[in-house]
Design a protein around this motif. Structure first.
Motif, short mmCIF file in Angstrom:
data_model
loop_
_atom_site.label_atom_id
_atom_site.label_comp_id
_atom_site.label_asym_id
_atom_site.label_seq_id
_atom_site.Cartn_x
_atom_site.Cartn_y
_atom_site.Cartn_z
N ARG A 83 0.83 -1.22 0.00
CA ARG A 83 0.00 0.00 0.00
C ARG A 83 0.86 1.26 0.00
O ARG A 83 0.64 2.18 -0.78
CB ARG A 83 -0.91 0.03 1.24
N ALA A 84 1.85 1.29 0.89
CA ALA A 84 2.72 2.47 1.01
C ALA A 84 3.51 2.70 -0.28
O ALA A 84 3.65 3.83 -0.75
CB ALA A 84 3.66 2.31 2.20
N GLY A 85 4.02 1.61 -0.84
CA GLY A 85 4.81 1.73 -2.06
C GLY A 85 3.99 2.19 -3.25
O GLY A 85 4.41 3.06 -4.02
N GLU A 146 -6.49 -1.80 -6.54
CA GLU A 146 -6.66 -3.04 -5.77
C GLU A 146 -5.46 -3.29 -4.87
O GLU A 146 -5.61 -3.73 -3.72
CB GLU A 146 -6.85 -4.23 -6.73
N LEU A 147 -4.28 -3.02 -5.37
CA LEU A 147 -3.07 -3.19 -4.56
C LEU A 147 -3.10 -2.24 -3.35
O LEU A 147 -2.66 -2.59 -2.26
CB LEU A 147 -1.81 -2.93 -5.39
N SER A 148 -3.66 -1.06 -3.55
CA SER A 148 -3.76 -0.07 -2.47
C SER A 148 -4.78 -0.47 -1.40
O SER A 148 -4.81 0.11 -0.32
CB SER A 148 -4.15 1.30 -3.03
N GLY A 149 -5.65 -1.43 -1.72
CA GLY A 149 -6.69 -1.86 -0.78
C GLY A 149 -6.36 -3.15 -0.05
O GLY A 149 -7.19 -3.69 0.67
N LEU A 150 -5.14 -3.67 -0.24
CA LEU A 150 -4.77 -4.95 0.39
C LEU A 150 -4.64 -4.80 1.90
O LEU A 150 -4.34 -3.73 2.41
CB LEU A 150 -3.43 -5.44 -0.17
#
Length: 195
Positions: A83-85, A146-150
């Motif tokens: 998320r941070a990346g 979607e990657l930001s919502g993991l």
């Protein structure tokens, strides 16, 4: 096409029993510094997620032109790093290569070859020579949300499962894509292998 390399280096290294696998020496330097240098050699922008500063991992990257991103909630697991990346990606980035930092056999040539082979819209996943899926993985921009919502410690596994029809495996030499070292015993065994 702009593909950024996201090196995940915020984990606790808990299975090293007091040591830090990312500061283990490989080729005369800490593994994390080596991986960042390899990533920079591709010419791609490089982002490294790190535990909150000050931290020795951040120090080994001090002189390198990488974006260092602190992950305040790193204890949650790999998803916090992703998320941070992803939130640190520059607008217009078309793909992100996610690379766990504890994989010492993935070199600059592996990363560069994958970036060159990646096609917009697909998920390109590194694999061992025998076809075993591994890392790194390049995700296209339409999956950044979607990657930001993991959440949790499964990394991007759920995104891979949901979009498995878009995955293309990309064999890398030997066991580059699947060699990750988490314990002192694994490090010892790996170092004992003939070159």
């Amino acid at each position: 096409m702009t593909v950024a390399i996201l090196i995940l280096a915020a984990g606790a290294s808990s299975r090293m029993r007091g040591g830090d696998k990312l500061l283990e020496e490989v080729g005369g330097q800490p593994l994390l510094a080596l991986q960042a240098a390899r990533a920079l050699r591709t010419g791609a922008p490089v982002i490294v997620t790190l535990p909150p500063f000050p931290h020795p991992r951040g120090a080994v990257l001090q002189e390198m032109p990488v974006a260092r991103v602190q992950v305040g909630d790193a204890a949650e697991g790999m998803a916090a790093s992703i998320r941070a990346g992803v939130s640190a990606l520059v607008p217009g980035t078309e793909g992100v290569m996610i690379l766990p930092a504890d994989m010492p056999e993935i070199d600059a040539a592996d990363m560069a070859t994958m970036i060159e082979a990646w096609e917009t819209g697909e998920i390109l996943r590194g694999a061992a020579e025998d076809g075993t899926p591994g890392h790194p993985v390049i995700f296209p921009a339409d999956l950044f949300e979607e990657l930001s919502g993991l959440s949790g410690d499964q990394g991007a596994r759920e995104v891979l499962v949901r979009h498995r029809a878009r995955i293309r495996l990309f064999p890398l030499p030997g066991r580059h894509a699947v060699t990750d070292l988490d314990t002192p015993e694994e490090w010892e065994e790996w170092r004992a292998q003939p070159d």
